[in-house]
Design an enzyme around this catalytic site. Structure first.
Site, PDB file in Angstrom:
ATOM      1  N   THR A 120       0.929  -1.421   0.038  1.00 22.70           N
ATOM      2  CA  THR A 120       0.025  -0.542  -0.267  1.00 22.70           C
ATOM      3  C   THR A 120       0.912   1.201   0.153  1.00 22.70           C
ATOM      4  O   THR A 120       1.915   1.281   0.569  1.00 22.70           O
ATOM      5  CB  THR A 120      -1.031  -0.347   1.443  1.00 22.70           C
ATOM      6  OG1 THR A 120      -1.138   1.592   1.607  1.00 22.70           O
ATOM      7  CG2 THR A 120      -0.275  -0.351   2.312  1.00 22.70           C
ATOM      8  N   ASP A 121      -0.147   2.394  -0.435  1.00 26.27           N
ATOM      9  CA  ASP A 121       1.551   3.477  -0.722  1.00 26.27           C
ATOM     10  C   ASP A 121       1.093   4.105   0.889  1.00 26.27           C
ATOM     11  O   ASP A 121       1.884   4.880   1.079  1.00 26.27           O
ATOM     12  CB  ASP A 121       0.588   4.680  -1.478  1.00 26.27           C
ATOM     13  CG  ASP A 121      -1.212   4.745  -0.667  1.00 26.27           C
ATOM     14  OD1 ASP A 121      -1.694   5.016  -0.111  1.00 26.27           O
ATOM     15  OD2 ASP A 121      -2.048   5.695  -1.541  1.00 26.27           O
ATOM     16  N   GLU A 122       0.306   3.536   2.036  1.00 21.88           N
ATOM     17  CA  GLU A 122       0.595   4.101   2.797  1.00 21.88           C
ATOM     18  C   GLU A 122       2.086   4.418   4.112  1.00 21.88           C
ATOM     19  O   GLU A 122       2.360   4.242   5.239  1.00 21.88           O
ATOM     20  CB  GLU A 122      -0.443   3.320   4.230  1.00 21.88           C
ATOM     21  CG  GLU A 122      -1.696   3.996   3.821  1.00 21.88           C
ATOM     22  CD  GLU A 122      -3.023   3.376   4.912  1.00 21.88           C
ATOM     23  OE1 GLU A 122      -3.172   3.570   5.134  1.00 21.88           O
ATOM     24  OE2 GLU A 122      -4.688   3.706   4.508  1.00 21.88           O
ATOM     25  N   TYR A 144      -1.907  -0.800  10.889  1.00 23.64           N
ATOM     26  CA  TYR A 144      -1.254  -1.092   9.746  1.00 23.64           C
ATOM     27  C   TYR A 144      -0.783  -1.084   8.857  1.00 23.64           C
ATOM     28  O   TYR A 144      -0.014  -2.060   8.479  1.00 23.64           O
ATOM     29  CB  TYR A 144      -2.779  -1.072   9.645  1.00 23.64           C
ATOM     30  CG  TYR A 144      -3.576  -0.633   8.048  1.00 23.64           C
ATOM     31  CD1 TYR A 144      -3.282  -2.117   7.076  1.00 23.64           C
ATOM     32  CD2 TYR A 144      -2.861   0.089   7.003  1.00 23.64           C
ATOM     33  CE1 TYR A 144      -3.295  -2.456   5.925  1.00 23.64           C
ATOM     34  CE2 TYR A 144      -3.114   0.181   5.172  1.00 23.64           C
ATOM     35  CZ  TYR A 144      -3.122  -1.409   4.777  1.00 23.64           C
ATOM     36  OH  TYR A 144      -3.003  -1.673   3.842  1.00 23.64           O
ATOM     37  N   LYS A 148       2.184  -3.569   7.208  1.00 17.43           N
ATOM     38  CA  LYS A 148       2.715  -3.743   5.685  1.00 17.43           C
ATOM     39  C   LYS A 148       3.524  -3.303   5.347  1.00 17.43           C
ATOM     40  O   LYS A 148       4.554  -3.926   4.638  1.00 17.43           O
ATOM     41  CB  LYS A 148       1.815  -2.699   5.098  1.00 17.43           C
ATOM     42  CG  LYS A 148       0.202  -3.003   5.146  1.00 17.43           C
ATOM     43  CD  LYS A 148      -0.301  -4.008   4.419  1.00 17.43           C
ATOM     44  CE  LYS A 148      -0.087  -4.501   2.855  1.00 17.43           C
ATOM     45  NZ  LYS A 148      -0.809  -5.941   2.275  1.00 17.43           N
TER      46      LYS A 148
HETATM   47  P1  NAD Z   1     -10.507  -6.572   3.346  1.00  8.72           P
HETATM   48  O1  NAD Z   1     -10.243  -7.016   4.211  1.00  8.72           O
HETATM   49  O2  NAD Z   1     -11.574  -6.411   1.696  1.00  8.72           O
HETATM   50  O3  NAD Z   1      -9.681  -8.523   2.583  1.00  8.72           O
HETATM   51  C1  NAD Z   1      -8.811  -9.163   3.096  1.00  8.72           C
HETATM   52  C2  NAD Z   1      -8.729 -10.606   2.933  1.00  8.72           C
HETATM   53  O4  NAD Z   1      -7.705 -11.301   3.502  1.00  8.72           O
HETATM   54  C3  NAD Z   1      -9.957 -11.197   3.256  1.00  8.72           C
HETATM   55  O5  NAD Z   1     -10.901 -12.202   2.554  1.00  8.72           O
HETATM   56  C4  NAD Z   1      -9.881 -11.599   4.443  1.00  8.72           C
HETATM   57  O6  NAD Z   1     -11.047 -12.986   4.978  1.00  8.72           O
HETATM   58  C5  NAD Z   1      -8.222 -12.403   3.871  1.00  8.72           C
HETATM   59  N1  NAD Z   1      -7.103 -12.420   5.337  1.00  8.72           N
HETATM   60  C6  NAD Z   1      -7.138 -11.913   6.489  1.00  8.72           C
HETATM   61  N2  NAD Z   1      -6.393 -12.373   6.794  1.00  8.72           N
HETATM   62  C7  NAD Z   1      -5.803 -13.912   6.621  1.00  8.72           C
HETATM   63  C8  NAD Z   1      -5.316 -14.927   6.502  1.00  8.72           C
HETATM   64  N3  NAD Z   1      -4.172 -14.890   8.053  1.00  8.72           N
HETATM   65  N4  NAD Z   1      -5.512 -16.164   6.358  1.00  8.72           N
HETATM   66  C9  NAD Z   1      -6.045 -16.134   5.124  1.00  8.72           C
HETATM   67  N5  NAD Z   1      -6.938 -14.637   4.678  1.00  8.72           N
HETATM   68  C10 NAD Z   1      -7.079 -13.981   5.633  1.00  8.72           C
HETATM   69  O7  NAD Z   1      -8.661  -5.707   1.702  1.00  8.72           O
HETATM   70  P2  NAD Z   1      -8.930  -5.124   0.650  1.00  8.72           P
HETATM   71  O8  NAD Z   1      -9.240  -4.297   0.740  1.00  8.72           O
HETATM   72  O9  NAD Z   1      -9.725  -6.179  -0.630  1.00  8.72           O
HETATM   73  O10 NAD Z   1      -6.612  -5.268   0.714  1.00  8.72           O
HETATM   74  C11 NAD Z   1      -6.344  -6.949  -0.006  1.00  8.72           C
HETATM   75  C12 NAD Z   1      -4.787  -5.797  -0.051  1.00  8.72           C
HETATM   76  O11 NAD Z   1      -4.404  -4.838  -0.786  1.00  8.72           O
HETATM   77  C13 NAD Z   1      -4.384  -6.117   1.655  1.00  8.72           C
HETATM   78  O12 NAD Z   1      -3.367  -6.709   1.745  1.00  8.72           O
HETATM   79  C14 NAD Z   1      -4.065  -4.005   1.561  1.00  8.72           C
HETATM   80  O13 NAD Z   1      -3.078  -3.937   2.419  1.00  8.72           O
HETATM   81  C15 NAD Z   1      -4.229  -4.449   0.410  1.00  8.72           C
HETATM   82  N6  NAD Z   1      -4.278  -3.088  -0.246  1.00  8.72           N
HETATM   83  C16 NAD Z   1      -5.400  -2.397  -0.238  1.00  8.72           C
HETATM   84  C17 NAD Z   1      -5.844  -1.320  -0.963  1.00  8.72           C
HETATM   85  C18 NAD Z   1      -7.158  -0.540  -0.742  1.00  8.72           C
HETATM   86  O14 NAD Z   1      -7.902   0.706  -0.868  1.00  8.72           O
HETATM   87  N7  NAD Z   1      -7.905  -1.202   0.131  1.00  8.72           N
HETATM   88  C19 NAD Z   1      -5.262   0.004  -1.716  1.00  8.72           C
HETATM   89  C20 NAD Z   1      -3.734  -0.786  -1.038  1.00  8.72           C
HETATM   90  C21 NAD Z   1      -2.977  -1.734  -1.319  1.00  8.72           C
HETATM   91  O1  DAU Z   2      -4.323   3.977   1.061  1.00  8.36           O
HETATM   92  C1  DAU Z   2      -4.238   2.915   0.854  1.00  8.36           C
HETATM   93  C2  DAU Z   2      -5.321   2.626   2.047  1.00  8.36           C
HETATM   94  O2  DAU Z   2      -5.967   3.136   1.927  1.00  8.36           O
HETATM   95  C3  DAU Z   2      -5.134   1.083   2.206  1.00  8.36           C
HETATM   96  O3  DAU Z   2      -3.830   0.368   2.812  1.00  8.36           O
HETATM   97  C4  DAU Z   2      -5.996   0.054   3.099  1.00  8.36           C
HETATM   98  O4  DAU Z   2      -6.304  -1.200   3.188  1.00  8.36           O
HETATM   99  C5  DAU Z   2      -7.289   1.270   2.879  1.00  8.36           C
HETATM  100  O5  DAU Z   2      -8.127   1.026   4.066  1.00  8.36           O
HETATM  101  C6  DAU Z   2      -6.895   2.334   2.468  1.00  8.36           C
HETATM  102  O6  DAU Z   2      -6.969   3.367   3.960  1.00  8.36           O
HETATM  103  P1  DAU Z   2      -7.824   5.105   4.237  1.00  8.36           P
HETATM  104  O7  DAU Z   2      -7.643   4.771   6.015  1.00  8.36           O
HETATM  105  O8  DAU Z   2      -7.368   6.339   3.739  1.00  8.36           O
HETATM  106  O9  DAU Z   2      -9.666   4.477   4.161  1.00  8.36           O
HETATM  107  P2  DAU Z   2     -10.584   4.598   5.024  1.00  8.36           P
HETATM  108  O10 DAU Z   2     -11.778   4.339   3.948  1.00  8.36           O
HETATM  109  O11 DAU Z   2     -10.783   3.922   6.147  1.00  8.36           O
HETATM  110  O12 DAU Z   2     -11.048   6.212   5.358  1.00  8.36           O
HETATM  111  C7  DAU Z   2     -10.668   7.201   4.081  1.00  8.36           C
HETATM  112  C8  DAU Z   2     -10.282   8.662   4.217  1.00  8.36           C
HETATM  113  O13 DAU Z   2     -12.032   8.852   4.832  1.00  8.36           O
HETATM  114  C9  DAU Z   2      -9.567   8.365   5.277  1.00  8.36           C
HETATM  115  O14 DAU Z   2      -8.767   9.770   5.550  1.00  8.36           O
HETATM  116  C10 DAU Z   2     -10.584   9.065   6.325  1.00  8.36           C
HETATM  117  C11 DAU Z   2     -11.541   9.163   5.991  1.00  8.36           C
HETATM  118  N1  DAU Z   2     -12.649   8.749   6.933  1.00  8.36           N
HETATM  119  C12 DAU Z   2     -12.833   7.682   7.057  1.00  8.36           C
HETATM  120  C13 DAU Z   2     -13.601   6.637   7.399  1.00  8.36           C
HETATM  121  C14 DAU Z   2     -13.979   4.650   7.440  1.00  8.36           C
HETATM  122  C15 DAU Z   2     -14.209   9.438   7.923  1.00  8.36           C
HETATM  123  O15 DAU Z   2     -13.796  10.724   7.340  1.00  8.36           O
HETATM  124  N2  DAU Z   2     -14.773   9.061   7.970  1.00  8.36           N
HETATM  125  C16 DAU Z   2     -15.363   7.436   7.936  1.00  8.36           C
HETATM  126  O16 DAU Z   2     -16.818   7.717   8.727  1.00  8.36           O
END
Ligand code: NAD
Ligand code: DAU
Length: 341
Positions: A120-122, A144, A148
């Site tokens: 992730t970019d985080e 988190y 990562k």
């Molecule tokens: P998500 O939370 O929707 O899905 C995670 C999945 O992993 C779930 O199906 C969960 O059951 C499974 N899981 C968790 N722990 C596990 C374990 N110990 N063994 C096997 N399976 C397990 O997450 P997402 O948003 O789909 O993100 C997927 C990946 O992409 C993550 O690695 C996250 O860090 C990365 N990522 C997410 C975003 C975003 O914006 N959502 C952006 C950049 C990177």
């Molecule tokens: O940047 C990539 C990341 O983006 C991934 O690695 C993470 O898995 C994914 O969860 C996401 O992280 P963020 O913390 O940026 O996403 P989130 O949707 O939780 O929040 C987006 C922005 O909105 C953040 O600035 C917090 C704000 N927010 C979020 C929630 C849930 C609110 O203001 N209100 C809310 O209720």
């Protein structure tokens, strides 16, 4: 190719499996997922009977179960993914994101198989100006992000020390179908449909860089097939926006789509106490993947958001079933007090 996709029952993993099965008809996909609160096999209902797809319920920390499977490459999506939950309790994040990745790396090393780590970019932390490149230092700020970043470091160490064939992708904020309701975009849509307050952390001016999930999936696939081992690729759509602007855009589009009063929906916006350590701005430079692999995002933010709204309106049952006891408890812990003020 026989591909082991971890975390394939989650948001991005399920979209990725759907992409692979349609883009590569000769590829076999094994999905391993231990079905945490975020894992949902309904996300794969349309592909579950494909002869090229199989599911194994298992934990990426469990060496034996992974050793019992046959594959040539691993794409590692499995993770605890929600920042707010990592602030409530970091332990599962350290276990899955660090120890789980370590376990998979050891297996990749034994088998000499390709390992693509989805990060992730985080991991770069927050910046007020400029853009993070793949060479920027890692400065994670949430538990988190720290978990990562740790896993990224383990991948790097395995490449350097054991010469494993691994790549890392670092993507910005995804949105689209099947995203768990705890994340900003689905939370806004669902709360608006339910006429519930929409919590905005702090002043709403935190900036995220948004990408449609299908574009992320194509990028992961491009790296898997054409990336050089040891390389890191930022994935982003050059689409920065402050949270409050996105929330207003979503509410405007919803009002138009449902033929409802826009001001009534806008009145749901409720500013609440900020997230602890809330990163102000994420911004990455994706030019390496654009230049080297010819990847580019295809979906505009306007169209992607409209498609996403449409999906949540047409799939009420999906998110109504997710409103489980576990999610309700989490929701109350997160917003109960904050929304009273
Ligand atoms: P998500 O939370 O929707 O899905 C995670 C999945 O992993 C779930 O199906 C969960 O059951 C499974 N899981 C968790 N722990 C596990 C374990 N110990 N063994 C096997 N399976 C397990 O997450 P997402 O948003 O789909 O993100 C997927 C990946 O992409 C993550 O690695 C996250 O860090 C990365 N990522 C997410 C975003 C975003 O914006 N959502 C952006 C950049 C990177
Ligand atoms: O940047 C990539 C990341 O983006 C991934 O690695 C993470 O898995 C994914 O969860 C996401 O992280 P963020 O913390 O940026 O996403 P989130 O949707 O939780 O929040 C987006 C922005 O909105 C953040 O600035 C917090 C704000 N927010 C979020 C929630 C849930 C609110 O203001 N209100 C809310 O209720």
């Amino acid at each position: 190719m026989k591909l082991l996709v971890t975390g394939g029952a989650g948001f991005i993993g399920s979209n990725y499996i759907r992409h692979v099965l349609s883009a590569h008809p000769d590829c076999q996909v094994i999905n391993i997922d231990n079905l945490t609160y975020a894992g949902n096999l309904e996300n794969l209902n349309d592909v579950k009977s494909s002869p090229n797809y199989s599911f194994v319920k298992g934990d990426i920390c469990d060496r034996k179960i992974i050793e019992s499977l046959k594959f040539d490459a691993i794409v590692n999506f499995a993770a605890e993914s929600h920042v707010d939950r990592s602030i409530l309790d970091a332990s599962p994040f350290l276990q899955t994101n660090i120890m789980g990745t370590h376990n998979l790396l050891e297996i990749a090393r034994q088998r000499d198989c390709i390992f693509l780590h989805v990060s992730t970019d985080e991991v770069y932390g927050s910046t007020e100006k400029g853009f993070f490149s793949e060479d920027s230092p890692l400065q994670p700020n949430s538990p988190y992000a720290a978990s990562k970043a740790s896993s990224d470091m383990l991948v790097r160490a395995h490449v350097e020390t054991f010469k494993i064939r691994a790549m890392i992708t670092r993507c910005s904020n995804n949105y689209g179908a099947y995203q768990f309701p705890e994340k900003l975009i689905p939370l806004v849509i669902i709360n608006a449909l339910n006429r519930k307050p929409i919590p905005v952390y702090g002043d709403g001016m935190n900036v995220r860089d948004w990408i449609y999930v299908a574009d992320h999936c194509r990028a992961v696939d491009a790296v898997l097939h054409s990336g050089r081992h040891g390389e890191v690729f930022n994935i982003g759509a050059r689409n920065e926006m402050p949270n409050i602007e996105i929330i207003k855009l979503l509410l405007k589009k919803l009002a138009w789509r449902l033929d409802q009063n826009e001001d009534e929906l806008l009145r749901l916006i409720t500013f609440v106490k900020d997230r602890q350590g809330h990163d102000r701005r994420y911004a990455i430079d994706p030019s390496r993947i654009e230049r080297q692999l010819g990847w580019k995002p295809q979906m505009s933010f306007e169209d992607g958001v409209s498609k996403t709204i449409e999906w949540y309106i047409s799939n009420k049952q999906w998110w109504q079933r997710i409103n489980s006891k576990e999610y309700m408890q989490y929701y109350d812990a997160q917003y109960g007090e904050r929304l009273k003020k």
